[in-house]
Design an enzyme around this catalytic site. Structure first.
Site, PDB file in Angstrom:
ATOM      1  CB  SER A   6     -12.973  -7.353  -1.618  1.00 35.58           C
ATOM      2  OG  SER A   6     -14.039  -7.261  -2.536  1.00 35.58           O
ATOM      3  CB  THR A  46      25.298  20.949   6.520  1.00 33.99           C
ATOM      4  OG1 THR A  46      26.575  21.314   7.036  1.00 33.99           O
ATOM      5  CG2 THR A  46      24.642  22.184   5.921  1.00 33.99           C
ATOM      6  CG  HIS A  47      27.515  17.041   6.913  1.00 32.80           C
ATOM      7  ND1 HIS A  47      27.635  16.024   5.990  1.00 32.80           N
ATOM      8  CD2 HIS A  47      27.764  18.193   6.239  1.00 32.80           C
ATOM      9  CE1 HIS A  47      27.968  16.531   4.812  1.00 32.80           C
ATOM     10  NE2 HIS A  47      28.046  17.855   4.936  1.00 32.80           N
ATOM     11  CB  SER A  94       7.279   6.871  30.626  1.00 35.98           C
ATOM     12  OG  SER A  94       7.715   5.663  31.227  1.00 35.98           O
ATOM     13  CE  LYS A 140      11.171   9.779  28.334  1.00 35.36           C
ATOM     14  NZ  LYS A 140      11.312   8.360  27.969  1.00 35.36           N
ATOM     15  CD  GLU A 191       8.632   9.106  19.984  1.00 32.53           C
ATOM     16  OE1 GLU A 191       9.486   8.246  20.216  1.00 32.53           O
ATOM     17  OE2 GLU A 191       7.779   9.452  20.825  1.00 32.53           O
ATOM     18  CD  GLN A 208     -11.227  -9.018  -3.891  1.00 29.24           C
ATOM     19  OE1 GLN A 208     -12.162  -9.121  -4.657  1.00 29.24           O
ATOM     20  NE2 GLN A 208     -11.002  -9.912  -2.936  1.00 29.24           N
ATOM     21  CE  LYS A 256     -11.328  -3.361  -3.948  1.00 25.53           C
ATOM     22  NZ  LYS A 256     -10.717  -3.517  -5.289  1.00 25.53           N
TER      23      LYS A 256
HETATM   24  N1  ARG Z   1     -14.007  -7.252  -5.617  1.00 27.20           N
HETATM   25  C1  ARG Z   1     -13.374  -7.155  -6.890  1.00 27.20           C
HETATM   26  C2  ARG Z   1     -12.131  -6.241  -6.784  1.00 27.20           C
HETATM   27  O1  ARG Z   1     -12.024  -5.611  -5.814  1.00 27.20           O
HETATM   28  C3  ARG Z   1     -14.299  -6.583  -7.898  1.00 27.20           C
HETATM   29  C4  ARG Z   1     -14.029  -7.064  -9.295  1.00 27.20           C
HETATM   30  C5  ARG Z   1     -14.158  -8.514  -9.318  1.00 27.20           C
HETATM   31  N2  ARG Z   1     -14.264  -9.032 -10.629  1.00 27.20           N
HETATM   32  C6  ARG Z   1     -14.263 -10.351 -10.807  1.00 27.20           C
HETATM   33  N3  ARG Z   1     -14.445 -10.782 -11.992  1.00 27.20           N
HETATM   34  N4  ARG Z   1     -14.041 -11.187  -9.821  1.00 27.20           N
HETATM   35  O2  ARG Z   1     -11.307  -6.194  -7.653  1.00 27.20           O
END
Ligand code: ARG
Length: 502
Positions: free
Chosen positions: A57, A189-190, A311, A317, A324, A356, A359
């Site tokens: 990660s 409205t509508h 455009s 344009k 948008e 994981q 994030k």
């Molecule tokens: N990179 C992991 C996460 O984002 C950290 C925790 C990992 N823990 C483990 N026992 N592999 O969740």
């Protein structure tokens, strides 16, 4: 498992084993184990490179480095306070972590997928720098409680950033409203013209939505502001740690009461993601209206060149891309919420690597919210409103039909009957091809005596004088209504609150 090692790595994959070892750098070979430096004790072989790339990660969690270092310094201070580290070890660790922070901030830190994540990357570097002292930092801690500590610190900051960005868009709406305090446009409205309203009233509707979005995100903060660190992998620790001390040093309001919950749940991410999704339900409506208003069909606003694009094919344009895209990005933030809901649904306790996946959706929604709000605010400030075009659109006399019905009510006619009478008047006007305001009091009196000369005399006011666009707006003095008296009062209060002028 034939042909595989205990770690599940294909035994024949010696080349990638070597590559992984090389990728880990000089320290790797010196260790007694063949596995990852942090957990390799029970492994014969390092994970192969593709597996590392798949499980790592570090590519996206490196942005947490400052929080990780803060958390580690607080953890080390606590370990020293309870006698697990010496004062000297704590000093060495803290100094090492500060150096690492400088290295990362300066772009000098080499990130390596063999480290899996930011937690192990920092710890690896710390051990390389400080040796035995650094090797004690992970005492009474797991990455499971470490990662959620980092993310909670990040979310607390992110909530403040988003709050400020929403506040900026609110200020943009207030500025424009102050600049066009008397502008009238048709309310719909509508998607059908309904009743005339003040532009400021319409824009302040978005202000109020955004105010609730800020409130919602603010409410979430209390449930984010809880320290998980000290939960360990899931069950706590046998060592005499002091979690309250860590909470205080990191600025958490309290300590998580259940170590399993602390590492397993992600509702502290889901809730902000839901709040951001709702925020975009609002933002996308505002953006969508700007797109409509900028069309030749509406012509209510003109886009500033700096906030629109052309455009590649059609030279004439001028496109409302910002609006948008702000509208379109609601798709991804809703997707981010759904993604994490699905990821967490049905997961057994406690930590699972599935988590994981929390994030990227989080970072994406936070980044998307901040960039969209900031650009949209600047774009709103730069809009040129065509008050005359809006006024023309609002002068459709049938927009006053409800007013006529309410005049009848004020003259003693039950509303349902008044509605029926005005419906007949509207039908008559449409058939005759005339405006509602073109009927004199004698013609109106034919539909209901209350609208005729007699009715006017008794009421002391002529229907004709009440049946104007300006009157329709001015007379809607009910609390929260569109009358200038109501709207300007609210506008003044809000402008003062935000320190905003036109
Ligand atoms: N990179 C992991 C996460 O984002 C950290 C925790 C990992 N823990 C483990 N026992 N592999 O969740």
């Amino acid at each position: 498992m034939a042909g595989k090692t205990r770690s599940g790595t294909p035994a024949k994959n010696a080349a990638s084993k070597k590559a992984a070892a090389a990728a880990r750098g000089s320290g790797a070979g010196k260790e007694a184990t063949a596995g990852n430096r942090s957990w390799g004790g029970r492994f014969d072989a390092t994970p192969d490179r593709k597996t590392q790339a798949f499980t790592a990660s570090i590519g996206f969690d490196q942005r947490l480095y400052r929080y990780d270092i803060r958390g580690s310094i607080a953890h080390a201070s606590m370990l020293a306070a309870v006698g697990i580290l010496t004062a000297a070890e704590k000093k060495t660790i803290t100094a090492g972590l500060r150096e690492i922070e400088t290295e990362i901030a300066g772009g000098k830190f080499v990130f390596d997928i063999a480290d899996e994540d930011i937690h192990m990357a920092i710890e690896r570097r710390l051990i390389a720098k400080t040796g035995a002292a650094g090797a004690k930092l992970h005492t009474a801690r797991s990455r499971n409680d470490q990662v959620v500590t980092d993310v909670r610190l990040y979310v607390k900051d992110a909530l403040a950033w988003i709050d400020a960005a929403i506040g900026d868009l609110q200020c943009a709406l207030l500025e424009v409203s102050l600049r066009h305090q008397d502008a009238i446009l048709p309310g719909y409205t509508h998607m059908q013209r309904a009743q005339p309203v003040l532009l400021a009233h319409h824009l302040l509707a978005y202000y109020e939505m955004l105010a609730r979005d800020r409130e919602r995100l603010g409410d979430a903060r209390g449930r984010v502001d809880i320290l998980p660190l000290g939960a360990g992998a899931l069950a706590g620790t046998t060592l005499p740690i002091d979690r309250a001390r860590v909470a205080e040093e990191l600025g958490f309001a309290r300590v998580a009461d259940n170590s399993i919950d602390a590492v397993a749940d992600r509702d502290f991410i889901l809730e902000p993601l839901a709040d951001i999704a709702i925020l975009f339900a609002h933002v996308s409506r505002l953006a969508g209206e700007i797109v409509l208003w900028a069309t030749a069909e509406y012509g209510f606003v003109r886009l500033h060149d700096a906030y629109s694009t052309g455009s590649s094919m059609m030279p004439q344009k001028k496109n409302p891309d910002i609006a948008e895209l702000a509208r379109g990005k609601s798709g991804r933030v809703v997707g981010n919420l759904v993604s994490l809901l699905v990821t967490t649904k049905g997961l057994p306790l406690a930590y699972n690597s599935d988590l994981q996946e929390d994030k990227e959706p989080l970072f994406d929604s936070v980044d998307t919210a901040i960039s969209s709000l900031t650009v949209l605010g600047a774009m709103v400030r730069s809009l040129t409103f065509d008050e005359a075009a809006m006024r023309r659109a609002a002068s459709d006399s049938f927009l006053l039909a409800t007013d006529l019905a309410e005049i009848l009510v004020a003259r003693g006619v039950p509303f349902r009957q008044a509605h029926e009478v005005v419906g007949k008047i509207v039908r008559h006007c449409l058939a005759a091809g005339v405006e509602l305001t073109s009927l004199g009091s004698t013609s109106l009196g034919a539909f209901s005596p209350a609208l005729g000369p007699d009715g006017d005399r008794k009421a002391g006011v002529a229907v004709a004088s009440l049946l104007t666009v300006e009157q329709a707006v001015a007379r809607r003095t009910s609390a929260g209504g569109t009358s200038a008296s109501q709207v300007k009062k609210r506008l003044r209060t809000l402008a003062r609150k935000h320190g905003v002028t036109a």
